[in-house]
Design an enzyme around this catalytic site. Structure first.
Site, PDB file in Angstrom:
ATOM      1  N   GLY A  21      -7.820  12.513  13.751  1.00  0.00           N
ATOM      2  CA  GLY A  21      -7.366  11.478  12.832  1.00  0.00           C
ATOM      3  C   GLY A  21      -7.813  10.113  13.349  1.00  0.00           C
ATOM      4  N   PHE A  36       4.127  -6.009   2.263  1.00  0.00           N
ATOM      5  CA  PHE A  36       4.648  -4.723   2.705  1.00  0.00           C
ATOM      6  C   PHE A  36       6.041  -4.914   3.284  1.00  0.00           C
ATOM      7  CE2 PHE A  36       3.014  -0.402   3.627  1.00  0.00           C
ATOM      8  CZ  PHE A  36       2.049  -0.327   2.644  1.00  0.00           C
ATOM      9  N   GLN A  60      11.550   8.588  10.795  1.00  0.00           N
ATOM     10  CA  GLN A  60      11.612   7.750   9.601  1.00  0.00           C
ATOM     11  C   GLN A  60      11.549   8.549   8.301  1.00  0.00           C
ATOM     12  OE1 GLN A  60       8.162   4.959   8.394  1.00  0.00           O
ATOM     13  NE2 GLN A  60       9.841   3.604   8.945  1.00  0.00           N
ATOM     14  N   HIS A  98      10.721   7.886   4.522  1.00  0.00           N
ATOM     15  CA  HIS A  98      10.133   6.891   3.626  1.00  0.00           C
ATOM     16  C   HIS A  98      10.961   6.870   2.349  1.00  0.00           C
ATOM     17  CE1 HIS A  98       7.309   4.779   1.064  1.00  0.00           C
ATOM     18  NE2 HIS A  98       6.553   4.524   2.106  1.00  0.00           N
ATOM     19  N   LEU A 106       4.225  11.108  -1.062  1.00  0.00           N
ATOM     20  CA  LEU A 106       4.425   9.689  -0.796  1.00  0.00           C
ATOM     21  C   LEU A 106       3.985   8.801  -1.960  1.00  0.00           C
ATOM     22  CD1 LEU A 106       5.042   7.551   1.437  1.00  0.00           C
ATOM     23  CD2 LEU A 106       2.620   7.646   2.000  1.00  0.00           C
ATOM     24  N   GLU A 151       4.572   2.113  -0.139  1.00  0.00           N
ATOM     25  CA  GLU A 151       5.368   0.894  -0.155  1.00  0.00           C
ATOM     26  C   GLU A 151       4.582  -0.237  -0.821  1.00  0.00           C
ATOM     27  OE1 GLU A 151       8.165   0.168   3.359  1.00  0.00           O
ATOM     28  OE2 GLU A 151       6.412  -1.059   3.783  1.00  0.00           O
ATOM     29  N   ARG A 192      12.036   0.267   5.900  1.00  0.00           N
ATOM     30  CA  ARG A 192      12.258   1.585   5.305  1.00  0.00           C
ATOM     31  C   ARG A 192      13.609   2.207   5.636  1.00  0.00           C
ATOM     32  NH1 ARG A 192       6.108   3.766   6.397  1.00  0.00           N
ATOM     33  NH2 ARG A 192       5.185   2.457   4.783  1.00  0.00           N
ATOM     34  N   HIS A 230       8.884  11.231   6.943  1.00  0.00           N
ATOM     35  CA  HIS A 230       7.586  10.587   6.900  1.00  0.00           C
ATOM     36  C   HIS A 230       6.936  10.352   8.255  1.00  0.00           C
ATOM     37  CE1 HIS A 230       4.423   8.209   5.151  1.00  0.00           C
ATOM     38  NE2 HIS A 230       4.748   7.119   5.817  1.00  0.00           N
ATOM     39  N   ARG A 275       9.825   2.102  12.275  1.00  0.00           N
ATOM     40  CA  ARG A 275       8.488   1.533  12.133  1.00  0.00           C
ATOM     41  C   ARG A 275       8.370   0.753  10.830  1.00  0.00           C
ATOM     42  NH1 ARG A 275       4.107   2.902   9.294  1.00  0.00           N
ATOM     43  NH2 ARG A 275       4.636   5.058   8.787  1.00  0.00           N
ATOM     44  N   LEU A 301      -1.015   2.788  10.952  1.00  0.00           N
ATOM     45  CA  LEU A 301      -2.475   2.808  11.043  1.00  0.00           C
ATOM     46  C   LEU A 301      -2.913   1.848  12.137  1.00  0.00           C
ATOM     47  CD1 LEU A 301      -3.897   3.010   7.404  1.00  0.00           C
ATOM     48  CD2 LEU A 301      -3.187   4.805   8.939  1.00  0.00           C
TER      49      LEU A 301
END
Lengths: 239, 577
Positions: free
Chosen positions: B16, B118, B238, B240, B250, B253, B284, B350, B392, B398
Site C-alpha cells: 500500500g 475535512f 475508529q 467512521h 465508506l 468525510e 470522527r 474504519h 485520527r 494517507l
C-alpha cells in the site's frame, strides 16, 4: 426481499479429473446483496474449495472481475436483483485459469509494463507543485479511474485472437501519461504503442467500453491516441 | 518439501502507500523485495477517498502549526506531539514530492493542488474549518497508490504479488527475515534480509460492519505479539461516521467537507448541538457518537438505526467533479441519486489508531525502555508512532503512510551498511511448516466461517463506539471460547493451488489473537478518550490515563505496561468544537 438464486459456476480444479466441470448451488440472497456475497455464502456454507479473488468489495480494487451471465463484470458491483434467477459464472476469458474463477493475470500486467507506465519528466522539479490547469487535469480524469481489473482486455476480440496485442487496458494507461501535461516522454511512449501490436490493432469494437466497471470510454481514448500518433508522424498500417 | 530461498537487503511487507513509499527510499541503497497478499494496486490504500492533509495554503491561509494543533486536539491529547509536529511539517514537502512523482491531484483554477475541508481541520486553532485536504476527486488513495507503485516499477523494486506472510522471524532481538506462501502454487518461500519493514495496513475485518477490505486482517501484528513484542493503544479503533447503511461502505468525510450535512429522523441538523462551531466537520469519534446517540434516543430515520447524510443542496457540478465515486456507490448499492435523495448512513469500523509501537523513524520498539528490534521497522496503519493518539483526523492517515513510510525507508537505508544479513534457521522453518500442515489436516466440527462470524458480531456488539466493563468482560471470555473452538476447525480445501480456505484459517487465528488484545486493552482503560468511550467512565482522566498502553503476551496472559505521552507545545485542554 429474499430470493433463491441458482449459481452455475464453471469450476477448474487442476488436480482433479476431469479438471473442468459446472457446479450448481442454490443460494438465498436479499435484494441488496451482490454476486460476491453469493460466492462467499457458497464458500462458507456449501463448498470451501470454491476459489475466487476478492478484497475491497465495493468496486475500487479490481480483484473480483469475472464473467457473469456472459459479460465481464466485478462480482462485488453486480447486484443479484439485477440478474435472472440463474446466474452463470465463469473466469475472465482468454487468460490461463489457475483455479475456478482465478485467472493468471501475468500476461495482462505485462502489457501494461510495455507502455512505460510511470510519469517521466527529467527536468528538475520546481520548489512547489508543477502547475496544471483544471482543464488539462480533466483530460486524464477518466483514464486515471482505471482499476486494472482486466475486464476490458479480456473482452476484446482482437486480444482473444492475438495475445501479442497490447489491449485496451495498457493503451488506456499509455493515454493517462501521454495526455498528462507533466509527462515528457511523448515520443518514447508513442513508439511503444504504435508498433504492430499497438493502437492500430484496435478496430473500435467497443466491447471494452461495454464491460468497463468504471464506465470509461476506452475506445474514445484509443482514438485520441491514434490522432496524436498521426499528428506526431507515427503512421498507421506500416511496419 | 522444496523451499525457495531469496535474499534482499530490504523486505517490505505490504504494497500500500506506506510500503511503496518506503520502497522508493530503500531501492536507492540496495535490493528491495515487496511482499503482498494481493496484486499491489489492490491494496486497501486504494480505497481511501477524501484527501491527504497538508497545510499548503493553496485555497486559503493555513499553517503546519495549526495542522499540528488540530491533530493533537483530534487525538484527544494522546498523540505524541514531537511525532505530530514532524508529520505536519513534513507534510508539505512530502505532498509536493508526490505531485512530482505523478499523482494526478485535482487542481485549483491557478493550477495548484486543490484542497477541501475535512473533519477537525481548522484555521487559527479551532476558529473555523480550513481547506487542508489535498485530493484527487474522491479517489485520492487510488491516485497516490498508483503513482507510488508506478515509481517503484520504474526504480526496479521487485514485487512478490499474492504472497502471504506466515512468519516474521526475529531471533536474538534482531530481524532475520520472513517466511511466506506463494498463494498461486502453495510453495514456501524464505526471504532473508538485513531489514524488514512491516507496512501491512489495518485490521477492520475483526468487526462485522467495516469499510475495510477482506484483506485487512492484521496477521503481521499478531505475529509480533505472539513473539512477545508489544502492541500499543489497541483499545483505540475508529468508527467512521458515514458508512452506507447495511453495507459499511465508506462515504468520504469530503462529502461533508463539500457541504453535506447529517440529519436525524426529525429533520434536525443534530451536529449543531454536539459541535456548535464546526458542526458536521467535528472529528470522527464525536460524530459517530452523536449519530448513535440520536439513534439510541429514538431519533433515527423513522425510528430506525440510521441517519441521513444529505447532499441534495450541494451543487450538482461539485458532486460530479469532486465526489463522483461516492455518487456512483449510492446509485449502485442503494439505488439512490444523492443529488435527489439523502443517503442512509451509520458508523462503520474504519481505522486502527493502535498498532506496532515505533519511534519517529519507524523503528519497532521492544519495550517501554525504548529498546528496539534490530533491523525491524513498521509504518502506516499497522504502526503506532503515535500521531493519531485516541482518534485520527480525516486525511491524516494517507499523510501518516507517506511521511512515515518515507522516514522508515530513509532510516532503514542509513543502517543498511552496518547491518548483518538475517538468517532463518531450519528449525524455525520446520516449525511453521508443521503448523501449516496441522491446520490443513486438522479434524473437527468447527468452520472458519462460523467462528469468524461470531467474532465479528461480538466485537461489533461489545467493543465498538460505546463500551462498558460488563460487556468487555463478556467479550474477553467469548474470544477465549472462540480461541478454544478454533482448535477444532476443519478446512475443506486440501490442495496446494490458490488455497484461500487455508489462508483464511491462518488469518482467523491471528484475528482472534488481535481481538483479545483489543478487548483487553479496552477493558483496562477506565476512562473515555477519543474513540474509546466507556459509558461507565464517561470522562477523560488525564491524571491516571495520559499514557500509552502497551500490551504484551506473557505466560499469565495479556499484561500491560505504559509509556508516557510526549507533550511539547500544547497542554491538554477540554476538547470542544
Amino acid at each position: 426481499m429474499i430470493k433463491y438464486y441458482t449459481f452455475k459456476i464453471k469450476r477448474y480444479l487442476p488436480n482433479e479429473t476431469p479438471k473442468t466441470r459446472w457446479d450448481e448451488f442454490r443460494v438465498k440472497l436479499n435484494n441488496m446483496e451482490r454476486v460476491l456475497d453469493g460466492l462467499i455464502k457458497i464458500k462458507e456454507t456449501m463448498d470451501g474449495t470454491l476459489t475466487f479473488r476478492k478484497s475491497c468489495a465495493h468496486g475500487v480494487c479490481g480483484s473480483c472481475a469475472m464473467k457473469i451471465n456472459g459479460k465481464n463484470r466485478l462480482a462485488c458491483q453486480t447486484l443479484v436483483k439485477d440478474l435472472p434467477e440463474i446466474i452463470e459464472i465463469e473466469p475472465l476469458p482468454s487468460l490461463p485459469v489457475i483455479k475456478d474463477l482465478v485467472v493468471d493475470m501475468t500476461l495482462f500486467f505485462q502489457k501494461n509494463d510495455k507502455v512505460l507506465p510511470y510519469l517521466i519528466n527529467e527536468e528538475p522539479p520546481p520548489q512547489r507543485e508543477r502547475i496544471q490547469s483544471p482543464q488539462d487535469q480533466h483530460k486524464i480524469l477518466e483514464s486515471i479511474t482505471c482499476i486494472m481489473c482486466g475486464s476490458c482486455t479480456t473482452s476484446c476480440p482482437v486480444f482473444w485472437s492475438d495475445k501479442e496485442y497490447l489491449g485496451p487496458s495498457a493503451l488506456l494507461k499509455a493515454y493517462r501519461f501521454l495526455f498528462d501535461t507533466r509527462d515528457k516522454a511523448t515520443e518514447q511512449r508513442l513508439k511503444a504503442i504504435t508498433g504492430q501490436d499497438g493502437i492500430w490493432r484496435c478496430h473500435s469494437i467497443f466491447n471494452c467500453v461495454e464491460v468497463c466497471p468504471k464506465e470509461i470510454d476506452i475506445t474514445k481514448h484509443i482514438l485520441k491516441l491514434k490522432r496524436l500518433a498521426i499528428k506526431k508522424g507515427f503512421k498507421g498500417g506500416q511496419e | 518439501m522444496e523451499i525457495n530461498k531469496h535474499y534482499f537487503d530490504t523486505i517490505i511487507i505490504g504494497s500500500g502507500l506506506a510500503g511503496c513509499r518506503a520502497a522508493i527510499e530503500c531501492i536507492e541503497n540496495g535490493t528491495v523485495g515487496v511482499l503482498s497478499k494481493l496484486y499491489p494496486t489492490r491494496s486497501h490504500s486504494t480505497a481511501a477517498q477524501g484527501g491527504i492533509g497538508a497545510a499548503l495554503g493553496n485555497e486559503e491561509e493555513d499553517s503546519p502549526e495549526w495542522h499540528t494543533y488540530d491533530t493533537v486536539k483530534g487525538s484527544d491529547f494522546l498523540g505524541d506531539q514531537d511525532a505530530i509536529e514532524i508529520m505536519c511539517y513534513d507534510a508539505i514537502p512530502t505532498i509536493i514530492e508526490l505531485e512530482h512523482m505523478g499523482v494526478p491531484f485535482s487542481r485549483t483554477v491557478e493550477g495548484k493542488i486543490a484542497q477541501r475541508r475535512f473533519g477537525g481541520h481548522t484555521r487559527d486553532f479551532g476558529k473555523a474549518p480550513v481547506r487542508r485536504a489535498c485530493y484527487s476527486a474522491d479517489r485520492t488513495g487510488h491516485a497516490v497508490l498508483f503513482a507510488l507503485y508506478e515509481q517503484c516499477q520504474l526504480r526496479g523494486v521487485r514485487f512478490f504479488q499474492e504472497f502471504q506472510v506466515i512468519d516474521i522471524v526475529i531471533e536474538n532481538q534482531a530481524i532475520q527475515g520472513v517466511i511466506a506462501i506463494n498463494i498461486k502454487d502453495g510453495s514456501i518461500h524464505v526471504f532473508e534480509a538485513k531489514i524488514v519493514i512491516i507496512a501491512s495496513g489495518g485490521y477492520g475485518k475483526i468487526f462485522k460492519v467495516t469499510s475495510n477490505a477482506y484483506a485487512s486482517t492484521g496477521e503481521c501484528l499478531s505475529m509480533l505479539f505472539r513473539q512477545g513484542l508489544p502492541l500499543e493503544d489497541m483499545e483505540f479503533f475508529q468508527f467512521h461516521p458515514t458508512g452506507l447503511y447495511g453495507l459499511g461502505i465508506l462515504i468520504t468525510e469530503g462529502a461533508r467537507g463539500e457541504g453535506g450535512i447529517l440529519i436525524n429522523g426529525k429533520g434536525e441538523r443534530f451536529m449543531e448541538r454536539y459541535a456548535p462551531t464546526i458542526k458536521d466537520l467535528a472529528p470522527r469519534d464525536m460524530v459517530s457518537r452523536a449519530i448513535l446517540s440520536e439513534i439510541r434516543e429514538g431519533r433515527g430515520i423513522d425510528g430506525q438505526d440510521y441517519v441521513y447524510l444529505d447532499l441534495r443542496h450541494v451543487d450538482k457540478k461539485i458532486l460530479h467533479e469532486r465526489l463522483p465515486e461516492i455518487t456512483t456507490f449510492c446509485k449502485i448499492y442503494m439505488g439512490i441519486d444523492p443529488s435527489e435523495a439523502p443517503i442512509p448512513v451509520v458508523p462503520t469500523a474504519h481505522y486502527a489508531m493502535g498498532g506496532i509501537p515505533t519511534d519517529i523513524d519507524g523503528r519497532v520498539l521492544r519495550d517501554v525502555d525504548g529498546s528496539f528490534v534490530q533491523g525491524l521497522f513498521a509504518a502506516g496503519e499497522c504502526a503506532c508512532v503515535s500521531v493519531h493518539g485516541a482518534n485520527r483526523l480525516g486525511c491524516n492517515s494517507l499523510l501518516d503512510t507517506v511521511v512515515f513510510g518515507r522516514r522508515a525507508g530513509k532510516a532503514a537505508s542509513s543502517i543498511l551498511k552496518s547491518s548483518t544479513k538475517g538468517k532463518v534457521k531450519k528449525e524455525r522453518l520446520a516449525l511453521i511448516i508443521e503448523c501449516l500442515e496441522m491446520l490443513k489436516n486438522n479434524k473437527g466440527k468447527e468452520t472458519v466461517a462460523s467462528i469468524r462470524k461470531e467474532l465479528q458480531q461480538a466485537m461489533m456488539d461489545k467493543c465498538s463506539v460505546f463500551r462498558t466493563e460488563e460487556e468487555l468482560k463478556l467479550l474477553v471470555d467469548e474470544i477465549k471460547t472462540l480461541k478454544e473452538r478454533y482448535k477444532e476447525i476443519e478446512i475443506t480445501d486440501k490442495s496446494k493451488t490458490f488455497n484461500t480456505d487455508l489462508l483464511e484459517a491462518i488469518e482467523l487465528g491471528h484475528m482472534l489473537t488481535l481481538a483479545e488484545v483489543i478487548a483487553s486493552s479496552a477493558l483496562q482503560r477506565t476512562e473515555s478518550r477519543g474513540a474509546h468511550y466507556r459509558e461507565d467512565y464517561p470522562k477523560r482522566d488525564d491524571e491516571n490515563w495520559m499514557k500509552h498502553t502497551l500490551a504484551f503476551q506473557t505466560e499469565k496472559g495479556i499484561t500491560f505496561k505504559y509509556k508516557p505521552v510526549k507533550i511539547t507545545r500544547f497542554k491538554p485542554e477540554e476538547r470542544k468544537y
